[in-house]
Enzyme design. Structure first.
Site, PDB file in Angstrom:
ATOM      1  N   TYR A 434       0.804  -1.236   0.000  1.00 42.89           N
ATOM      2  CA  TYR A 434       0.000   0.000   0.000  1.00 42.89           C
ATOM      3  C   TYR A 434       0.832   1.278   0.000  1.00 42.89           C
ATOM      4  O   TYR A 434       2.030   1.236   0.176  1.00 42.89           O
ATOM      5  CB  TYR A 434      -1.102  -0.019   1.046  1.00 42.89           C
ATOM      6  CG  TYR A 434      -0.808  -0.128   2.517  1.00 42.89           C
ATOM      7  CD1 TYR A 434       0.433   0.125   3.068  1.00 42.89           C
ATOM      8  CD2 TYR A 434      -1.845  -0.480   3.384  1.00 42.89           C
ATOM      9  CE1 TYR A 434       0.626   0.043   4.433  1.00 42.89           C
ATOM     10  CE2 TYR A 434      -1.647  -0.566   4.760  1.00 42.89           C
ATOM     11  CZ  TYR A 434      -0.414  -0.303   5.273  1.00 42.89           C
ATOM     12  OH  TYR A 434      -0.218  -0.382   6.611  1.00 42.89           O
ATOM     13  N   GLU A 435       0.170   2.367  -0.255  1.00 44.44           N
ATOM     14  CA  GLU A 435       0.839   3.659  -0.473  1.00 44.44           C
ATOM     15  C   GLU A 435       1.835   3.598  -1.625  1.00 44.44           C
ATOM     16  O   GLU A 435       2.890   4.227  -1.580  1.00 44.44           O
ATOM     17  CB  GLU A 435       1.554   4.155   0.799  1.00 44.44           C
ATOM     18  CG  GLU A 435       0.698   4.286   2.023  1.00 44.44           C
ATOM     19  CD  GLU A 435      -0.534   5.153   1.815  1.00 44.44           C
ATOM     20  OE1 GLU A 435      -0.526   6.004   0.918  1.00 44.44           O
ATOM     21  OE2 GLU A 435      -1.517   4.950   2.548  1.00 44.44           O
ATOM     22  N   GLY A 436       1.471   2.887  -2.660  1.00 43.18           N
ATOM     23  CA  GLY A 436       2.354   2.718  -3.807  1.00 43.18           C
ATOM     24  C   GLY A 436       3.171   1.458  -3.650  1.00 43.18           C
ATOM     25  O   GLY A 436       4.068   1.405  -2.806  1.00 43.18           O
TER      26      GLY A 436
END
Lengths: 592, 592
Positions: A434-436
């Protein structure tokens, strides 16, 4: 059941012996005296060990349950969240104007590690709120700030980030969620968002969703994306809660881990939204949250690695199995403890040297953020922007690997949920995604950050390494053990950068095929630098006749392990990078 | 939901182009004509893809449930097990005398990969039966063989291995389970065993437990351990089932994965047991099962990596996200498929080059077992004994890492259970632990196998590599891409062996601290050798004007990837080994 002890002493060592925070010319740092930070860290350590850690397994086992549109969090979460609020922890590093304590980010980060290590799923509720509040702080109007921030800083209300849709995650330009302007200046938001952490739950009176959406008629793709504040309950002018907004949780996802956090499918059905920042500039505003969030996620990698290590270490000291090949160590017992075995130590030292190096890296990064924000230091801002994908990608990959090593120390018991080691691995796994996803971090690093401002920031990093080596070259205690390996690793990093420069212009794939290895190469050099700095600080302390000799000697030994056993990975990454794109790109998709 | 397609063509390539099985002087191999093996593999592929793979997620979701002493397996398992029995699959490589089909082990291994990849938890029921039957075959009396083997070969009855107790896993000398001799020649077995896979279930009429226990008054420690047959139902002289024996399942463990297999706590309460083999020679008999089981577990690592790769590949071709930096590839769509991105390809090529290399390694290993058993070839036996810990440790570590890479390709969807990628990783995780945790494999390799017969077998391995290089040195198509990297990697392995020889005698820890790296170094050299051999076979096929050029060219490209991007890991492992034990052993346990 696993336990957690906050590494207060190690944190103090980094803050004071290594970073020497009180000597730094950053507003607020002079107040960070050792006694003061010690009191905060001890208090945070107590809360996280005694209240949050025991709820970690509960969260994993019970998960979150959606019934009639209401999400029930695991037993005990609500009471614990009240305790966290009462302690004022969510607003530790938020402005006093909105009820925060105005402390530097470096302290928020130090405390944040304890929270994440003790209970990642729980801590996400406040972590996302912090990120959303930061975005409102940076881009909101005064009225928006006054309306939302006091309640969000205290975590009476929580926040979320809404980016992903079923058909697009990384490539947000394909977004379909619409924001239709209304005559009163608000927007009607319609669409579906997925993977929304803390999207719906029973621990706060209101939830402030930050939602990316497209205003019809705006620019195509990513340039037509705007950011909106969409509260679960409309906030009246007097601050009281008005009617329920057109937003609801459609489903809770069944995940590999972080079961205690509700990962929601969020449905927006003509929900009232308020533009945050400018029209079509949503990505810029969102990035305010995302950079902070990415560093926070990097910290989760470290945090899970540390708590898993602590438990693996306890087990290795307790569990009797086999005998030391060099001679019995526990003659009165039926066997020696696991920790006598070299391969168990190899595993524990991998974990320990990672966790301590990563902790220094995190706090150094946080101090750059303080410098960037509080001193408006553009160089610090540039350097931390460069290092953000490294912190996120490298620390979460390595952090996950370390939880796997820790789980392995338990043998078969590591695979049984009851012992809790599986949860650390399963929870740590999300941080790589997550978050890229980490591949996207590597792309950001090589495709964007390296060349930012003409490559100025990566050059600054190299100078920093070079200067540190130069300043300490005369120190025989550091030279062979720390400076020489650091120099060699840094040379590998420079060679990789050179390869990209020479080949990337004519063939971008030659650089991109090596991006992931470059991120790891860079991470190792950063940790090598941290270990060299920690070695210097330890050496200085010993020279100065520090009381706790054992602590500093252990630090030096752990650092030597990293330099000898982990840092040589740079050579492998360089070899992979230097092999270029040919073998990576050769096959047609159909021939895979 | 994920799917599985058995890699029949690749298996045929290894059997016929690389190993050239029909040309080998092993009894039974001459019958393995390509048409014949193709028919078997196609049939096995159909069963595993269509019947077992769809039950994989069911097993994960439902798990096994213990109620009133009875274990209920997941929906559909029983019917599928009947289909497997009807097809005669469990007895494929078992003696015809007991109802098997008498085929070589290499065929059982090839088919076994399909089964494991499609449904590891399910396949364990028959896998453990196969192992238990092998032990009875090797060590049982004629009467024992006649009583148990026909039913076990057909899997009408299943089998188990009972080693671990709560306080001892690796260190079985501490075992407490007792076997008290009775006047009728039987024994009364009492004690508790844990982590017993397939310990109790509803898919067979009887379960034949092989149980390690100590006869009171026997030698201390591991030398006093004997092996017993303890059937769930006593078998009458006429073969019918008699009374229930004193063995019961006390609990099913909640695990990280392989939920479809019942991992039981087994309680033995004066259960009737029959000595298998000789008194106090239980470990030797158990090792008959364990070596086979270890190779089978190595295969599980490969199998999970392969099925995860297949699904990651499908997703990478389907999912549209972002654009190719070198130019749009899918102009009619909103984005290009993931597979255009270099970093996604890096990940897929890591997976593909591992799976295909590992498959060749497995089948080569299996052919050595055939040679050892069917030709009584002591050199083959020595070499496969040396390589067994490498197959188990390296293939399961790497296999797990590959499932993590595959999961990562899915981004956030990889973390959601519904997509199935999490299960591959969670299931693959156990293979690093059971049948001897991988650290124990490394210890076995460095502490025992390396020096067996005066180091004769490792020298034979080096000769094999050297001779292959020498024989093909004139082949320019192989030299730079395959032979040179193989030579360099093999040199690293030799240097590591040299380091152990020079340092291990005076300081055993110097060798043991590098044991894990040595296992991986060895694994890479083995896969490098496999790729060099596959490259040669592909090159020969192309020279001979083979029809499917694309297949062979793809093989060569995949091999080049391995040699350039994976094999250089040997240098890192050597550096870690050469750093010796100092930094590993320096800290006191209290200072960790």
């Amino acid at each position: 059941m696993p336990s957690y002890t906050a590494p207060v002493k190690d944190m103090q060592f980094i803050l004071h012996d290594v970073l020497k925070v009180t000597g730094q010319d950053v507003p607020g740092y002079s107040e960070l005296e050792a006694d003061f930070t010690s009191a905060i860290l001890e208090e945070a350590g107590k809360l996280t060990s005694e209240v949050l850690a025991p709820l970690n397994a509960v969260g994993d086992t019970e998960g979150c349950i959606l019934e009639n549109g209401v999400v029930r969090t695991p037993t005990g979460f609500k009471a614990a969240f009240d305790q966290v609020r009462e302690g004022g922890w969510p607003g530790l590093d938020m402005p006093e104007q909105y009820g925060g304590q105005g402390m530097p980010y470096v302290i928020g980060t130090a405390v944040g590690e304890f929270f994440s290590a003790a209970n990642q799923a729980f801590t996400m509720y406040q972590g996302l709120t912090h990120g959303a509040a930061s975005a409102i702080l940076a881009h909101g109007s005064d009225q928006q700030k006054d309306t939302y921030l006091p309640k969000m800083v205290s975590c009476e209300w929580t926040g979320t980030m809404n980016l992903t849709e079923p058909h697009c995650g990384t490539d947000l330009g394909m977004m379909r969620t619409k924001a239709v302007p209304q005559e009163d200046g608000t927007y009607k938001i319609s669409g579906q968002k997925i993977f929304i952490s803390a999207g719906e739950h029973d621990m706060a009176d209101n939830i402030i969703h930050l939602v990316l959406a497209k205003i019809p008629g705006g620019p195509e793709g990513i340039k037509g994306v705007s950011l909106f504040i969409v509260p679960k309950f409309i906030v009246n002018e007097d601050g009281s809660l008005g009617p329920r907004n057109g937003v609801s949780c459609g489903k809770i996802e069944e995940k590999m881990g972080i079961h205690g956090n509700s990962t929601c499918v969020m449905n927006y059905d003509e929900a009232t939204g308020y533009l945050l920042g400018q029209e079509h500039k949503g990505m810029r505003a969102m990035f305010t949250m995302m950079n902070e969030a990415r560093i926070g996620v990097g910290m989760q990698g470290l945090a899970q690695a540390d708590v898993a290590y602590q438990n693996a270490l306890d087990y290795a000291k307790d569990r009797l199995q086999g005998r030391d090949v060099t001679g019995v160590k526990n003659p009165d017992g039926p066997a020696d403890p696991l920790i006598v075995h070299p391969d168990i130590r190899r595993s524990l030292m991998d974990q320990k040297s990672f966790a301590e190096g990563a902790r220094a890296f995190m706090l150094w990064g946080a101090s750059m953020i303080d410098r960037a924000h509080r001193n408006e230091d553009k160089d610090a801002d540039g350097l931390i922007s460069l290092l953000t994908p490294v912190i996120k990608g490298f620390l979460t990959d390595e952090g996950f690997d370390m939880t796997i090593l820790a789980q392995q120390v338990y043998g078969g018991h590591g695979y049984i949920e009851e012992w809790g080691m599986s949860q650390f691995a399963r929870d740590a796994r999300i941080a790589m995604i997550y978050e890229g996803a980490n591949g996207v971090q590597a792309l950001d690093l090589v495709g964007r950050k390296l060349a930012t401002d003409g490559g100025k920031h990566v050059m600054a990093f190299f100078d920093l390494v070079k200067n540190f080596i130069k300043e300490n070259e005369g120190n025989e205690a550091l030279k062979a053990d720390f400076l020489d390996p650091l120099k060699a690793a840094s040379k590998d990093l420079q060679a990789a950068g050179m390869f990209f420069m020479q080949n990337g212009m004519k063939n971008p794939n030659a650089a991109l095929a090596g991006s992931y290895d470059f991120m790891h190469l860079f991470g190792h050099v950063c940790l090598g630098l941290m270990w060299a700095q920690m070695a210097k600080a330890s050496h200085d302390a010993l020279e100065a006749g520090a009381q706790d000799e054992e602590f500093y000697r252990t630090k030096l030994a752990t650092g030597r392990y990293y330099m000898q056993r982990r840092l040589p990975a740079t050579g492998l990454h360089l070899a992979r990078i230097n092999s270029g794109a040919d073998t990576v790109m050769e096959l047609e998709a159909a021939n895979f």
